[in-house]
Scaffold this motif. Structure first.
Motif, PDB file in Angstrom:
ATOM      1  N   UNK A  10       0.845  -1.196   0.000  1.00 41.90           N
ATOM      2  CA  UNK A  10       0.000   0.000   0.000  1.00 41.90           C
ATOM      3  C   UNK A  10       0.882   1.249   0.000  1.00 41.90           C
ATOM      4  N   UNK A  11       1.281   1.675  -1.182  1.00 41.58           N
ATOM      5  CA  UNK A  11       2.208   2.796  -1.310  1.00 41.58           C
ATOM      6  C   UNK A  11       1.586   4.134  -0.943  1.00 41.58           C
ATOM      7  N   UNK A  12       0.244   4.231  -0.989  1.00 35.39           N
ATOM      8  CA  UNK A  12      -0.427   5.501  -0.677  1.00 35.39           C
ATOM      9  C   UNK A  12      -0.737   5.645   0.803  1.00 35.39           C
ATOM     10  N   UNK A  13      -0.462   4.599   1.576  1.00 30.18           N
ATOM     11  CA  UNK A  13      -0.823   4.611   2.996  1.00 30.18           C
ATOM     12  C   UNK A  13      -0.047   5.681   3.751  1.00 30.18           C
ATOM     13  N   UNK A  14      -0.796   6.593   4.394  1.00 36.92           N
ATOM     14  CA  UNK A  14      -0.170   7.680   5.150  1.00 36.92           C
ATOM     15  C   UNK A  14      -0.500   7.612   6.631  1.00 36.92           C
ATOM     16  N   UNK A  15      -1.374   6.671   7.011  1.00 37.54           N
ATOM     17  CA  UNK A  15      -1.767   6.552   8.421  1.00 37.54           C
ATOM     18  C   UNK A  15      -2.110   5.092   8.689  1.00 37.54           C
ATOM     19  N   UNK A  16      -1.490   4.517   9.728  1.00 34.20           N
ATOM     20  CA  UNK A  16      -1.705   3.110  10.060  1.00 34.20           C
ATOM     21  C   UNK A  16      -1.761   2.936  11.565  1.00 34.20           C
ATOM     22  N   UNK A  17      -2.779   2.221  12.035  1.00 31.50           N
ATOM     23  CA  UNK A  17      -2.905   1.895  13.455  1.00 31.50           C
ATOM     24  C   UNK A  17      -3.340   0.432  13.597  1.00 31.50           C
ATOM     25  N   UNK A  18      -2.435  -0.409  14.123  1.00 37.61           N
ATOM     26  CA  UNK A  18      -2.742  -1.805  14.408  1.00 37.61           C
ATOM     27  C   UNK A  18      -2.583  -2.107  15.885  1.00 37.61           C
ATOM     28  N   UNK A  19      -2.463  -1.090  16.704  1.00 34.92           N
ATOM     29  CA  UNK A  19      -2.133  -1.247  18.116  1.00 34.92           C
ATOM     30  C   UNK A  19      -3.259  -1.916  18.910  1.00 34.92           C
ATOM     31  N   UNK A  20      -2.844  -2.554  19.999  1.00 32.44           N
ATOM     32  CA  UNK A  20      -3.744  -3.165  20.977  1.00 32.44           C
ATOM     33  C   UNK A  20      -4.671  -4.209  20.351  1.00 32.44           C
ATOM     34  N   UNK A  21      -4.034  -5.198  19.751  1.00 29.18           N
ATOM     35  CA  UNK A  21      -4.697  -6.399  19.276  1.00 29.18           C
ATOM     36  C   UNK A  21      -3.939  -7.597  19.835  1.00 29.18           C
TER      37      UNK A  21
ATOM     38  N   UNK B  74       7.332   7.815  11.792  1.00 28.76           N
ATOM     39  CA  UNK B  74       6.450   8.931  12.124  1.00 28.76           C
ATOM     40  C   UNK B  74       5.676   8.690  13.406  1.00 28.76           C
ATOM     41  N   UNK B  75       5.315   7.428  13.659  1.00 29.76           N
ATOM     42  CA  UNK B  75       4.523   7.084  14.847  1.00 29.76           C
ATOM     43  C   UNK B  75       4.915   5.698  15.348  1.00 29.76           C
ATOM     44  N   UNK B  76       5.821   5.615  16.319  1.00 30.92           N
ATOM     45  CA  UNK B  76       6.292   4.315  16.817  1.00 30.92           C
ATOM     46  C   UNK B  76       5.238   3.514  17.584  1.00 30.92           C
ATOM     47  N   UNK B  77       4.018   4.061  17.762  1.00 28.41           N
ATOM     48  CA  UNK B  77       2.981   3.357  18.526  1.00 28.41           C
ATOM     49  C   UNK B  77       2.062   2.521  17.640  1.00 28.41           C
ATOM     50  N   UNK B  78       2.322   2.467  16.343  1.00 24.08           N
ATOM     51  CA  UNK B  78       1.360   1.812  15.449  1.00 24.08           C
ATOM     52  C   UNK B  78       1.232   0.315  15.717  1.00 24.08           C
ATOM     53  N   UNK B  79       2.251  -0.302  16.339  1.00 20.70           N
ATOM     54  CA  UNK B  79       2.187  -1.736  16.643  1.00 20.70           C
ATOM     55  C   UNK B  79       2.061  -2.002  18.146  1.00 20.70           C
TER      56      UNK B  79
END
Length: 459
Positions: free
Chosen positions: A333-344, A362-367
Motif C-alpha cells: 500500500x504505497x499511498x498509505x499515510x496513516x496506520x494503526x494496528x495497536x492493541x490487538x 512517524x509514529x512508533x505506537x502503530x504496533x
C-alpha cells in the motif's frame, strides 16, 4: 442577488428581503434573532431562492415565518446558536432542495413533515440535540443524496428503509448517536454510497459481507459529480456550496468542502461493539481511501489480500481482538499515510517495506500492545532468526519437520558406514589391531578385579 458573505457585518438583521433571488450573508457576525421575511399582505414579490445565514451568531428559534418563502430552494442556517424545535411547517417549502441546520442547539424529534420535501437532495441536521427514532416518513425523500444526522441523541435500530427506499444516497452519516442492534443488510443496496459513517454508536453483530455492493467504492476512477439543485422556475441549476463533511482520519479532524467532498471514499465503523472477522469481501472495495474499524471486538486474522486496497490512505484496526500475522501484502500500500494496528493480539514478524518503515518512524505506537509481534522495526527479535513476514507459520513448521525427517533418515546409514570403516582399519592395520585388543583385554581385567573386590567387601 446579494453576495455579502465573509464581511464584518455585526448586529441584528432588521428584515429579510424577498424580492431578490439569492441572499448570501454567511460568515459574518450578525446577531439576534432571525427576522421575518419582508412580505406584506402578499404585495411584495417573493422570488427568494437561496437564503444562507450560516456561520453567524443568530439565537432563538427558527421562525415559522420562513415557511412562507414558497420559492426557497436552499435554506442554510448552520453554525449559529439557534435553539428550539424545527417548525413543522417546514414541510410547506415544496421546492426545497437543501436544508442545512447543522451545528446549532436544536432539540426534539425530527418532524415527520420533512417527508413532504419531495425535491430534497441534501439534509444536514448533525451536531444538534435531536432525540427519538428516525421518522419512517423520511423514506419518501426519494431524491436524497446526502443525509447527515450525526452527533445527536437519536436511538433505535438503523431502519432498513434507508437502503430499501433512499437508493440515491451517496453520503450517509449516523455517527455519534445511540443506535443499537445489527447493521441492516439493506444498506448494501446503496450502490452509489461513497461515505458511510456509523462510528460511536452501540451497534452489534457482524460487518455485513454484502458491503462489497458499494459500487462507488469499488472503482478507482473518482466520480467528481457534485450535488446540483435544480431551480425549476429559473430554468438553471445551482451548485450547492454548503456541502461539507468532517471526517476524523489520520489522527485528526479533516474538513472537506463542497469542492472536494465528492472525492471522499470513507467507511467508518469504529467505536461500536461489532464482532466476528473482517469480511474478506471488503477487500474488493479497491477505491476506498480511508477505512476505520477500530474500537470494536473484531477477531480472526487481517485478510491476506488487504494489499488489494491500493488507494488506501488511512487504515485503523486498533483496539480489537485481531490475531495471527500481519499480512505481507500490507507493504504494497504505497499511498498509505496513516496506520494503526495497536492493541490487538497480532503475532509473528512485522512485514518489511519502505512505506511501513516510514509510518513507524512517524509514529512508533502503530504496533503497540501486540506482545506477539517481533522483528524490525520494533526492538524485539524473532525466534529462529525470523526477521520478516515473508514466510508463514506453516512454512516454518514444514521446514522444521523436514529437517528432523532427514536427520533420522541419515542416522542409520551413517552408523553403518562408520562401523564398516572402523572394522576395515582393524583388518588391514596390524599395529592398530594389537593396540585395540590389548586395550580391551586390559579394560576387561580391570573390570573383573573391581567386581571381585566389591564381592569380597559385601561378603
Amino acid at each position: 442577488m446579494f453576495y455579502l458573505e465573509a464581511n464584518k457585518f455585526e448586529g441584528p438583521l432588521q428584515l429579510l428581503p424577498t424580492d431578490i433571488g439569492l441572499l448570501h450573508l454567511q460568515k459574518n457576525s450578525l446577531q439576534g434573532i432571525i427576522p421575518q421575511p419582508d412580505i406584506k399582505n402578499n404585495m411584495t414579490l417573493d422570488i427568494l431562492r437561496i437564503l444562507d445565514l450560516s456561520d453567524n451568531h443568530f439565537i432563538g428559534s427558527i421562525p415559522d415565518s420562513l415557511c412562507s418563502l414558497q420559492m426557497l430552494v436552499i435554506l442554510d442556517l448552520s453554525n449559529n446558536r439557534l435553539s428550539g424545535r424545527i417548525p413543522s411547517c417546514i414541510g410547506k417549502l415544496k421546492t426545497l432542495g437543501v436544508l442545512n441546520l447543522a451545528n446549532n442547539s436544536l432539540y426534539g424529534h425530527i418532524p415527520i413533515s420533512l417527508a413532504h420535501l419531495n425535491y430534497l437532495q441534501s439534509l444536514h441536521l448533525n451536531r444538534n440535540n435531536f432525540t427519538g427514532m428516525l421518522p419512517s416518513s423520511l423514506r419518501y425523500l426519494k431524491k436524497l443524496q446526502y443525509l447527515d444526522l450525526g452527533n445527536n441523541g437519536l436511538e433505535g435500530i438503523i431502519p432498513s428503509w434507508i437502503g430499501d427506499e433512499l437508493s440515491r444516497l451517496k453520503i450517509l452519516v449516523l455517527e455519534s448517536n445511540n443506535f443499537h442492534g445489527d447493521i441492516s443488510t439493506s444498506l448494501c443496496k446503496l450502490s452509489s454510497l461513497q461515505v458511510l459513517k456509523l462510528e460511536d454508536n452501540n451497534l452489534t453483530g457482524h460487518i455485513p459481507r454484502c458491503f462489497n455492493n458499494f459500487t462507488a467504492m469499488t472503482s478507482t476512477e473518482l466520480d467528481s459529480t457534485r450535488i446540483y439543485v435544480p431551480l425549476a422556475v429559473l430554468n438553471y441549476v445551482v451548485d450547492d456550496d454548503s456541502e461539507e463533511l468532517s471526517v476524523f482520519i489520520k489522527g485528526g479532524m479533516l474538513n472537506y468542502t463542497s469542492s472536494n467532498v465528492a472525492y471522499v471514499r470513507f467507511m467508518g465503523l469504529s467505536g461500536n461493539k461489532l464482532s466476528g472477522e473482517i469480511p474478506v469481501e471488503l477487500m474488493s472495495l479497491v477505491g476506498l481511501r480511508d477505512l476505520d474499524l477500530s474500537r470494536n471486538h473484531l477477531s480472526g486474522r487481517i485478510p491476506e489480500n488487504i494489499g488489494n486496497l491500493s488507494q488506501l490512505e488511512s487504515l485503523d484496526l486498533s483496539k480489537n481482538d485481531l490475531s495471527g500475522p500481519i499480512p505481507q501484502s500490507l507493504s504494497n500500500l504505497d499511498s498509505l499515510a496513516w496506520l494503526k494496528l495497536s492493541f490487538n493480539e497480532l503475532t509473528g514478524p512485522i512485514p518489511s517495506g519502505r512505506q511501513l518503515q516510514t509510518l513507524y518512524d512517524q509514529d512508533p505506537t502503530i504496533y503497540m500492545g501486540n506482545s506477539g509481534l517481533c522483528g524490525e522495526p520494533i526492538d524485539k527479535s524473532c525466534p529462529d532468526g525470523k526477521s520478516n513476514a515473508g514466510e508463514s507459520d506453516g512454512d516454518h513448521e514444514d521446514g522444521k519437520e523436514s529437517y528432523f525427517d532427514w536427520f533420522y533418515a541419515g542416522l542409520g546409514p551413517g552408523f553403518a558406514v562408520g562401523l564398516v570403516g572402523f572394522l576395515s582399519v582393524l583388518c588391514f592395520k596390524k599395529s592398530w589391531r594389537y593396540a585395540y585388543f590389548g586395550f580391551l583385554e586390559s579394560l576387561f581385567n580391570k573390570v573383573w578385579v573391581e567386581i571381585a573386590l566389591l564381592k569380597r567387601k559385601f561378603n
